[in-house]
Scaffold this motif. Sequence first.
Motif, PDB file in Angstrom:
ATOM      1  N   UNK A 223      35.622  39.409  78.154  1.00  0.00           N
ATOM      2  CA  UNK A 223      36.443  38.970  77.041  1.00  0.00           C
ATOM      3  C   UNK A 223      37.908  39.179  77.374  1.00  0.00           C
ATOM      4  N   UNK A 224      38.738  38.233  76.941  1.00  0.00           N
ATOM      5  CA  UNK A 224      40.169  38.298  77.211  1.00  0.00           C
ATOM      6  C   UNK A 224      40.907  38.657  75.928  1.00  0.00           C
ATOM      7  N   UNK A 225      42.129  39.131  76.065  1.00  0.00           N
ATOM      8  CA  UNK A 225      42.950  39.448  74.892  1.00  0.00           C
ATOM      9  C   UNK A 225      43.803  38.259  74.495  1.00  0.00           C
ATOM     10  N   UNK A 226      43.721  37.167  75.221  1.00  0.00           N
ATOM     11  CA  UNK A 226      44.508  35.970  74.904  1.00  0.00           C
ATOM     12  C   UNK A 226      43.682  34.737  75.233  1.00  0.00           C
ATOM     13  N   UNK A 227      44.097  33.594  74.693  1.00  0.00           N
ATOM     14  CA  UNK A 227      43.429  32.340  75.004  1.00  0.00           C
ATOM     15  C   UNK A 227      43.552  32.056  76.493  1.00  0.00           C
ATOM     16  N   UNK A 228      42.440  31.696  77.123  1.00  0.00           N
ATOM     17  CA  UNK A 228      42.419  31.437  78.557  1.00  0.00           C
ATOM     18  C   UNK A 228      42.103  29.975  78.828  1.00  0.00           C
ATOM     19  N   UNK A 229      42.702  29.456  79.897  1.00  0.00           N
ATOM     20  CA  UNK A 229      42.440  28.100  80.376  1.00  0.00           C
ATOM     21  C   UNK A 229      42.105  28.195  81.858  1.00  0.00           C
ATOM     22  N   UNK A 230      40.914  27.734  82.235  1.00  0.00           N
ATOM     23  CA  UNK A 230      40.497  27.779  83.641  1.00  0.00           C
ATOM     24  C   UNK A 230      40.087  26.386  84.091  1.00  0.00           C
ATOM     25  N   UNK A 238      39.657  13.602  99.467  1.00  0.00           N
ATOM     26  CA  UNK A 238      40.780  14.527  99.459  1.00  0.00           C
ATOM     27  C   UNK A 238      41.738  14.310  98.295  1.00  0.00           C
ATOM     28  N   UNK A 239      41.598  13.215  97.565  1.00  0.00           N
ATOM     29  CA  UNK A 239      42.555  12.902  96.510  1.00  0.00           C
ATOM     30  C   UNK A 239      41.936  12.690  95.137  1.00  0.00           C
ATOM     31  N   UNK A 240      40.617  12.762  95.019  1.00  0.00           N
ATOM     32  CA  UNK A 240      40.010  12.475  93.726  1.00  0.00           C
ATOM     33  C   UNK A 240      38.704  13.245  93.587  1.00  0.00           C
ATOM     34  N   UNK A 241      38.203  13.273  92.357  1.00  0.00           N
ATOM     35  CA  UNK A 241      36.949  13.957  92.091  1.00  0.00           C
ATOM     36  C   UNK A 241      36.781  14.211  90.608  1.00  0.00           C
ATOM     37  N   UNK A 242      36.154  15.336  90.278  1.00  0.00           N
ATOM     38  CA  UNK A 242      35.887  15.710  88.897  1.00  0.00           C
ATOM     39  C   UNK A 242      36.457  17.100  88.639  1.00  0.00           C
ATOM     40  N   UNK A 243      36.861  17.343  87.401  1.00  0.00           N
ATOM     41  CA  UNK A 243      37.383  18.654  87.034  1.00  0.00           C
ATOM     42  C   UNK A 243      36.754  19.069  85.709  1.00  0.00           C
ATOM     43  N   UNK A 244      36.462  20.357  85.588  1.00  0.00           N
ATOM     44  CA  UNK A 244      35.985  20.923  84.331  1.00  0.00           C
ATOM     45  C   UNK A 244      36.973  21.990  83.883  1.00  0.00           C
ATOM     46  N   UNK A 245      37.531  21.806  82.704  1.00  0.00           N
ATOM     47  CA  UNK A 245      38.448  22.769  82.110  1.00  0.00           C
ATOM     48  C   UNK A 245      37.697  23.533  81.032  1.00  0.00           C
ATOM     49  N   UNK A 492      53.861  26.202  67.380  1.00  0.00           N
ATOM     50  CA  UNK A 492      53.369  25.618  68.632  1.00  0.00           C
ATOM     51  C   UNK A 492      53.241  26.703  69.694  1.00  0.00           C
ATOM     52  N   UNK A 493      52.074  26.791  70.312  1.00  0.00           N
ATOM     53  CA  UNK A 493      51.830  27.743  71.393  1.00  0.00           C
ATOM     54  C   UNK A 493      51.239  26.973  72.572  1.00  0.00           C
ATOM     55  N   UNK A 494      51.299  27.565  73.751  1.00  0.00           N
ATOM     56  CA  UNK A 494      50.779  26.882  74.937  1.00  0.00           C
ATOM     57  C   UNK A 494      50.214  27.880  75.923  1.00  0.00           C
ATOM     58  N   UNK A 495      49.369  27.371  76.794  1.00  0.00           N
ATOM     59  CA  UNK A 495      48.783  28.150  77.886  1.00  0.00           C
ATOM     60  C   UNK A 495      48.763  27.268  79.118  1.00  0.00           C
ATOM     61  N   UNK A 496      49.271  27.766  80.242  1.00  0.00           N
ATOM     62  CA  UNK A 496      49.384  26.968  81.459  1.00  0.00           C
ATOM     63  C   UNK A 496      48.595  27.613  82.585  1.00  0.00           C
TER      64      UNK A 496
END
Length: 704
Positions: A223-230, A238-245, A492-496
């Motif tokens: 568990x994290x103490x803040x919102x997480x983005x992975x 080499x230039x394309x594919x799939x991503x899961x966030x 407004x909040x953000x996570x990078x």
Amino acid sequence: MFNRFTFICITFCLPYVLGQNIIVEPRHIPQPQIFQPIQLTQYDANISIQGNWALTELRMLFFNANPQRLEGTFMLPIPSGAQVDKVTLDINGKPTPAELLDAQKAKTIYEDIVRRMKDPALIEYVGSDLLRARIFPFEANSSRTLTVSYRTLLESDHHFSRYILPIRHNIDVNIQGSLEMTSEIASIESATHTLTTKVESPTRTSFSTRSGEGDFELIYRSQSVATELSAQFHTQDEKSGWVMLRITPPSEMATAQLQAKDVAFVVDSSGSMAGEKLEQAKKALNFCLNSLKKHDRYQIIRFSTEAEPLHDDWVSLNQETRQNGLAFVDGFEAIGGTNIEEALKHVQGLSESSERVQMIFFITDGKPTIGSRDEAHLLSLIQGNKRRFFTLGVGFDVNTHLLDGMSEVSRGARTYVRPEEDIEVKLSHLYRKVQSPAMTELKLETHGLRLTAITPPDLPDLFHGSEIDVLARYTGQGNATIKLVGKLQGKTVSKTVKCDIPKQTTKANYIPKIWAQRRCGWLLDQIRLNGESDEVIQEITQISKAWGVITPYTSYLILEDDAEAVASGRRDAMPNAPAPQRLREMEENYRELKATSGRGSVQASEAAQVLADSRSEMTHKDVGMLGMSTPTRWIAGRMMTEINGVWTQVSGDSIDLKTARKLTFASEAYFKLLAEHPELRSLLALGKVCFWLKDRAYLVEINP
């Protein structure tokens, strides 16, 4: 990280491959004899995970069913870099010493074994370390128990860790384990096996399983103490594919102040709700009212022939107002028609707030019978504001297109209560999931990569206790950033997250399949709610054929397309074509998919939601092959089907065997390809296989 393992017994004379991947040969016998395979009769695994270290103890029981004594060498592949704690082989009560071979020596041994044995399954061991122990005697009609324990360091990424136990046996596997961490455990799940878990404390959970097929995979996070983005990537080139966030909220205990919210309960009290349905709804509303937080405001709107609100507007929660709400609910009586329009107009008249999350729980068991019945007009009454509609359809006599549309345009959620189910259970479960918002009005911003075919395209709100997975196709390379922007208490909040997009990675080869499943589910909903279009139908059928994602809609269309191809002479015949009864069932499912109400419409809505929300990939048992009985397997990021003894990749582009590059099994070119692309081990282990690799087709042939 890990390689599949099996248990191999090798002696020093003529090689002879027997069942269960065990090699046994006689010694000092003048004439070759056929021996029964040494059988693996029991397999137990005990896994203890502490943080990112895992201790794995394997206990394997083997039985020699032959009428004479044998001698051999047991060789057990283990993960490279594993720290071996103990190896015990009981021979007359004495432990047998074992030798650990490094990965390069193991690779040389296995390549030599592969060439001699002509067994593709052994390919999967290349690159692993080896334990080797000499066994003598292995008495006739007797058993031997081998116990091996080793420690491995698990990789961690954004609080997520992954453990894999390679398994290649056809007997039941008994897996017991525990997970202990220094911080609170947020989640523990398996995409491969059905887990039974027991939370012993916030930092310790035990688990067990006997079901599943193939490798056992466990994914867990702290568990994290803040919102997480992975972010996880699977590259196509080499230039394309799939991503899961994956968007993960903080724990409620770690959040200083929960977002205040406004909650309205809009409840159908028409005559069709009489009896048990209304009583269950009352109990569910009592639960929700008693679960409101001290900073919340609420409203209740009862509707039948006309709509009746409890208050003129939102009312702050205190002991008196809560009791007023409970008394109002207790007085509900089932009578009259269903005036959804007037109920929605009362919701529309509620004051808006930029600082509070506004949530509408809409409960009905019927279609509109009074007022407007036009779906477009009713949906227009909820568009243009930021309120989230959570719809609960009771029974089958509901307008699923209207209820699903209400939840979709508002970024809410939907659920249905079948006649045999309890309204109280369904509503209270839905309320628990969304009662604590963590971040709202989410959107993604990217730099250095381009996302397409994003699923879901409109992100829902993030709630404590839940996670959001976003899957997409991507193009880009090198360094990139992904930014999540949202609202928290009106601000407004953000996570990078900064990403170094890999040129080639196969660790997350499950991502394309999950993307395909969810994409089909979302597209299926678009057809249900907005009607058919050639572009959407084409995208669904392409994805379905390439990834083996099955829906009643796509199964019917693909079979229809196959039948047309046969009739026109473009195809000789359909392999394993379904029986006429099966085809009629698909046609019926296809028709029910378009219906706006009834059992079939509810089932279609639920099926699309299951696909769109599916957290784990389907196994080949679930998938089948486009509704047919052709054997299929999901391996190394590819959907494979067996055609005339050759495992062939299923994709949008068919493979012409005449033009495919041919490789002879165990040749120098074969091992060169394996050295350049070690991720193909599990694929090549199929034996005769035809597949795509960087826009080129390969065909592996096995000479007798």
